[in-house]
Design a protein around this motif. Structure first.
Motif, PDB file in Angstrom:
ATOM      1  N   LEU A  44     -32.388  62.580  21.173  1.00 46.58           N
ATOM      2  CA  LEU A  44     -30.927  62.223  21.149  1.00 46.58           C
ATOM      3  C   LEU A  44     -30.702  60.651  20.726  1.00 46.58           C
ATOM      4  O   LEU A  44     -31.379  59.726  21.264  1.00 46.58           O
ATOM      5  N   TYR A  45     -29.873  60.403  19.979  1.00 42.44           N
ATOM      6  CA  TYR A  45     -29.302  59.204  19.595  1.00 42.44           C
ATOM      7  C   TYR A  45     -28.183  58.475  20.401  1.00 42.44           C
ATOM      8  O   TYR A  45     -27.265  59.308  20.754  1.00 42.44           O
ATOM      9  N   LEU A  46     -28.486  57.403  20.977  1.00 40.10           N
ATOM     10  CA  LEU A  46     -27.480  56.727  21.652  1.00 40.10           C
ATOM     11  C   LEU A  46     -26.999  55.254  20.948  1.00 40.10           C
ATOM     12  O   LEU A  46     -27.905  54.453  20.718  1.00 40.10           O
ATOM     13  N   ASN A  47     -25.913  55.256  20.294  1.00 40.08           N
ATOM     14  CA  ASN A  47     -25.447  54.112  19.919  1.00 40.08           C
ATOM     15  C   ASN A  47     -25.327  52.658  20.770  1.00 40.08           C
ATOM     16  O   ASN A  47     -25.983  51.776  20.110  1.00 40.08           O
ATOM     17  N   ASN A  48     -25.135  53.162  22.043  1.00 34.83           N
ATOM     18  CA  ASN A  48     -25.118  51.874  22.882  1.00 34.83           C
ATOM     19  C   ASN A  48     -25.740  52.391  24.216  1.00 34.83           C
ATOM     20  O   ASN A  48     -25.251  53.347  24.970  1.00 34.83           O
ATOM     21  N   VAL A  49     -27.004  51.881  24.565  1.00 33.12           N
ATOM     22  CA  VAL A  49     -27.769  52.503  25.798  1.00 33.12           C
ATOM     23  C   VAL A  49     -27.149  51.903  27.064  1.00 33.12           C
ATOM     24  O   VAL A  49     -27.463  52.330  28.249  1.00 33.12           O
ATOM     25  N   SER A  50     -26.434  50.913  27.011  1.00 27.74           N
ATOM     26  CA  SER A  50     -25.940  49.900  28.053  1.00 27.74           C
ATOM     27  C   SER A  50     -25.172  50.835  29.181  1.00 27.74           C
ATOM     28  O   SER A  50     -25.798  50.942  30.484  1.00 27.74           O
ATOM     29  N   PRO A  51     -24.534  51.918  29.040  1.00 31.27           N
ATOM     30  CA  PRO A  51     -23.948  52.651  29.991  1.00 31.27           C
ATOM     31  C   PRO A  51     -24.969  53.574  30.754  1.00 31.27           C
ATOM     32  O   PRO A  51     -24.646  54.235  31.902  1.00 31.27           O
ATOM     33  N   TYR A  52     -26.209  53.692  30.224  1.00 29.79           N
ATOM     34  CA  TYR A  52     -27.049  54.910  30.660  1.00 29.79           C
ATOM     35  C   TYR A  52     -28.100  54.238  31.608  1.00 29.79           C
ATOM     36  O   TYR A  52     -28.914  55.067  32.332  1.00 29.79           O
ATOM     37  N   ILE A  53     -28.612  53.013  31.642  1.00 30.13           N
ATOM     38  CA  ILE A  53     -29.642  52.248  32.152  1.00 30.13           C
ATOM     39  C   ILE A  53     -29.224  50.936  32.789  1.00 30.13           C
ATOM     40  O   ILE A  53     -28.172  50.268  32.406  1.00 30.13           O
ATOM     41  N   PRO A  54     -30.052  50.693  33.834  1.00 30.86           N
ATOM     42  CA  PRO A  54     -29.516  49.188  34.412  1.00 30.86           C
ATOM     43  C   PRO A  54     -29.412  47.997  33.405  1.00 30.86           C
ATOM     44  O   PRO A  54     -30.123  47.954  32.461  1.00 30.86           O
ATOM     45  N   SER A  55     -28.600  47.232  33.696  1.00 32.49           N
ATOM     46  CA  SER A  55     -28.174  46.086  32.878  1.00 32.49           C
ATOM     47  C   SER A  55     -29.296  45.231  32.747  1.00 32.49           C
ATOM     48  O   SER A  55     -29.641  44.563  31.718  1.00 32.49           O
ATOM     49  N   LYS A  56     -30.231  45.125  33.975  1.00 32.35           N
ATOM     50  CA  LYS A  56     -31.278  44.233  33.708  1.00 32.35           C
ATOM     51  C   LYS A  56     -32.350  44.593  32.781  1.00 32.35           C
ATOM     52  O   LYS A  56     -33.058  43.684  32.394  1.00 32.35           O
ATOM     53  N   TRP A  57     -32.359  45.995  32.488  1.00 35.09           N
ATOM     54  CA  TRP A  57     -33.349  46.413  31.634  1.00 35.09           C
ATOM     55  C   TRP A  57     -33.060  46.109  30.071  1.00 35.09           C
ATOM     56  O   TRP A  57     -33.760  45.580  29.197  1.00 35.09           O
ATOM     57  N   VAL A  58     -31.504  46.175  29.917  1.00 33.70           N
ATOM     58  CA  VAL A  58     -30.958  46.008  28.817  1.00 33.70           C
ATOM     59  C   VAL A  58     -31.075  44.467  28.455  1.00 33.70           C
ATOM     60  O   VAL A  58     -31.370  44.176  26.987  1.00 33.70           O
ATOM     61  N   GLU A  59     -31.015  43.677  29.340  1.00 31.72           N
ATOM     62  CA  GLU A  59     -31.078  42.172  29.015  1.00 31.72           C
ATOM     63  C   GLU A  59     -32.490  41.831  28.666  1.00 31.72           C
ATOM     64  O   GLU A  59     -32.787  40.940  27.676  1.00 31.72           O
ATOM     65  N   GLN A  60     -33.372  42.369  29.423  1.00 30.55           N
ATOM     66  CA  GLN A  60     -34.784  42.067  29.742  1.00 30.55           C
ATOM     67  C   GLN A  60     -35.564  42.185  28.175  1.00 30.55           C
ATOM     68  O   GLN A  60     -36.231  41.673  27.453  1.00 30.55           O
ATOM     69  N   PHE A  61     -35.031  43.779  27.754  1.00 31.17           N
ATOM     70  CA  PHE A  61     -35.702  44.147  26.539  1.00 31.17           C
ATOM     71  C   PHE A  61     -34.796  44.018  25.312  1.00 31.17           C
ATOM     72  O   PHE A  61     -35.275  44.804  24.294  1.00 31.17           O
ATOM     73  N   HIS A  62     -33.729  43.457  25.567  1.00 31.28           N
ATOM     74  CA  HIS A  62     -32.673  43.415  24.483  1.00 31.28           C
ATOM     75  C   HIS A  62     -32.384  44.719  23.786  1.00 31.28           C
ATOM     76  O   HIS A  62     -32.383  44.886  22.685  1.00 31.28           O
ATOM     77  N   LEU A  63     -32.037  45.779  24.488  1.00 32.58           N
ATOM     78  CA  LEU A  63     -31.665  47.000  24.166  1.00 32.58           C
ATOM     79  C   LEU A  63     -30.093  47.050  23.445  1.00 32.58           C
ATOM     80  O   LEU A  63     -29.479  46.602  23.851  1.00 32.58           O
ATOM     81  N   SER A  64     -30.162  47.977  22.437  1.00 32.09           N
ATOM     82  CA  SER A  64     -28.962  48.180  22.118  1.00 32.09           C
ATOM     83  C   SER A  64     -28.812  49.784  21.352  1.00 32.09           C
ATOM     84  O   SER A  64     -28.822  50.493  22.381  1.00 32.09           O
ATOM     85  N   SER A  65     -28.882  50.226  20.496  1.00 32.92           N
ATOM     86  CA  SER A  65     -29.139  51.525  19.884  1.00 32.92           C
ATOM     87  C   SER A  65     -30.585  51.851  19.971  1.00 32.92           C
ATOM     88  O   SER A  65     -31.408  51.367  20.004  1.00 32.92           O
ATOM     89  N   VAL A  66     -30.832  53.365  20.595  1.00 35.72           N
ATOM     90  CA  VAL A  66     -31.796  53.687  20.818  1.00 35.72           C
ATOM     91  C   VAL A  66     -31.937  55.212  20.257  1.00 35.72           C
ATOM     92  O   VAL A  66     -30.880  55.835  20.444  1.00 35.72           O
ATOM     93  N   TYR A  67     -33.106  56.037  20.189  1.00 31.31           N
ATOM     94  CA  TYR A  67     -33.342  57.519  19.925  1.00 31.31           C
ATOM     95  C   TYR A  67     -34.195  57.602  21.297  1.00 31.31           C
ATOM     96  O   TYR A  67     -34.938  57.238  21.807  1.00 31.31           O
ATOM     97  N   VAL A  68     -33.647  58.636  22.162  1.00 28.96           N
ATOM     98  CA  VAL A  68     -34.348  59.155  23.223  1.00 28.96           C
ATOM     99  C   VAL A  68     -34.984  60.585  22.792  1.00 28.96           C
ATOM    100  O   VAL A  68     -34.183  61.276  22.409  1.00 28.96           O
ATOM    101  N   VAL A  69     -36.259  60.703  22.920  1.00 26.92           N
ATOM    102  CA  VAL A  69     -36.867  61.959  22.612  1.00 26.92           C
ATOM    103  C   VAL A  69     -37.648  62.482  23.914  1.00 26.92           C
ATOM    104  O   VAL A  69     -38.330  62.065  24.507  1.00 26.92           O
ATOM    105  N   PRO A  70     -37.008  63.611  24.395  1.00 19.90           N
ATOM    106  CA  PRO A  70     -37.732  64.282  25.449  1.00 19.90           C
ATOM    107  C   PRO A  70     -38.940  65.317  25.242  1.00 19.90           C
ATOM    108  O   PRO A  70     -39.209  65.764  24.156  1.00 19.90           O
TER     109      PRO A  70
END
Length: 243
Positions: free
Chosen positions: A99-125
């Motif tokens: 699954l491609y997520l253009n912006n991961v921010s709505p799906y995981i805690p903001s502290k993770w986004v900030e700490q790891f500088h996350l933006s677009s991601v691919y999630v593979v189950p």
């Protein structure tokens, strides 16, 4: 990379890389080695520059593990528990496909986004018996936004299928499933048939010719003593060789 679009290897190099990846899956020493090598190969075979694999399966001897590529493992493990991303992403991964997520921010805690500088991601189950989620890959490009190409999506689907076949025995330790007479590639073809794919789509997905797909299909029918593809799928499902 072209703007926010990313490209993937092609031609002979891609085929050689896929063969090498398949050899890695076939000759791993343990589940730990398999998971670690899988993450490494995915990130070296694709444009992804960072990756984490969160694994949490009580059925395996690795109930909770975090694997990282170009991310400090200690930094991740001190922040995130293995099962948490699996819980968070589970509702979105009902199809079991990358699954491609253009912006991961709505799906995981903001502290993770900030700490790891996350933006677009691919999630593979990674799903095991009864489609239960056992692991999740999270892949990105150094925190930069990107748009995947159809080639990248295609490649991830191919790698994903190979990985699922490799980890399945570790998710069924108490199973009485008989050994499959099919080769790894034949299992991949049968799994694609079970998804309803025709010859051309299977060929595109596995990066082989239509003729090769038909040869594999004929071999599958012979080994499973099936009259047609539908009967072969029924046998594979009943024996637990495919899902």
């Amino acid at each position: 990379m072209n703007g926010n679009h990313i490209t993937v290897p092609s031609g002979l190099f891609l085929l050689q890389s896929l063969v090498q990846f398949e050899q890695t899956l076939l000759h791993h020493r343990s589940l730990h080695d398999l998971l670690n090598q899988t993450l490494h190969h995915i990130c070296t075979l694709t444009p992804f520059t960072r990756g984490c694999l969160f694994w949490h399966s009580p059925l395996s001897h690795l109930p909770g593990q975090i694997y990282t590529y170009r991310v400090e493992e200690g930094e991740v493990s001190n922040t995130v528990k293995p099962f948490y991303p699996i819980q968070e992403f589970c509702p979105m991964l009902s199809t079991g496909r990358p699954l491609y997520l253009n912006n991961v921010s709505p799906y995981i805690p903001s502290k993770w986004v900030e700490q790891f500088h996350l933006s677009s991601v691919y999630v593979v189950p990674l799903r095991g018996q009864h489609q239960k989620l056992a692991g999740v890959f999270i892949l990105d490009i150094d925190g930069r936004p990107f748009q995947p190409t159809s080639e990248l999506s295609h490649l991830l689907e191919t790698l994903h299928l190979q990985i699922l076949l490799a980890i399945r025995p570790y998710l069924m330790p108490n199973s009485t499933t008989s050994p499959s007479p099919l080769s790894t590639r034949e299992q991949q073809v049968l799994q694609q048939i079970a998804k309803g794919y025709n010859t051309k789509k299977i060929a595109q997905s596995l990066l082989i010719s239509d003729h090769t797909v038909n040869e594999y299909a004929s071999s599958i029918l012979y080994k499973l003593e099936a009259k047609n593809r539908a009967e072969a799928v029924a046998v594979g499902l009943r024996k637990g060789w495919i899902e």
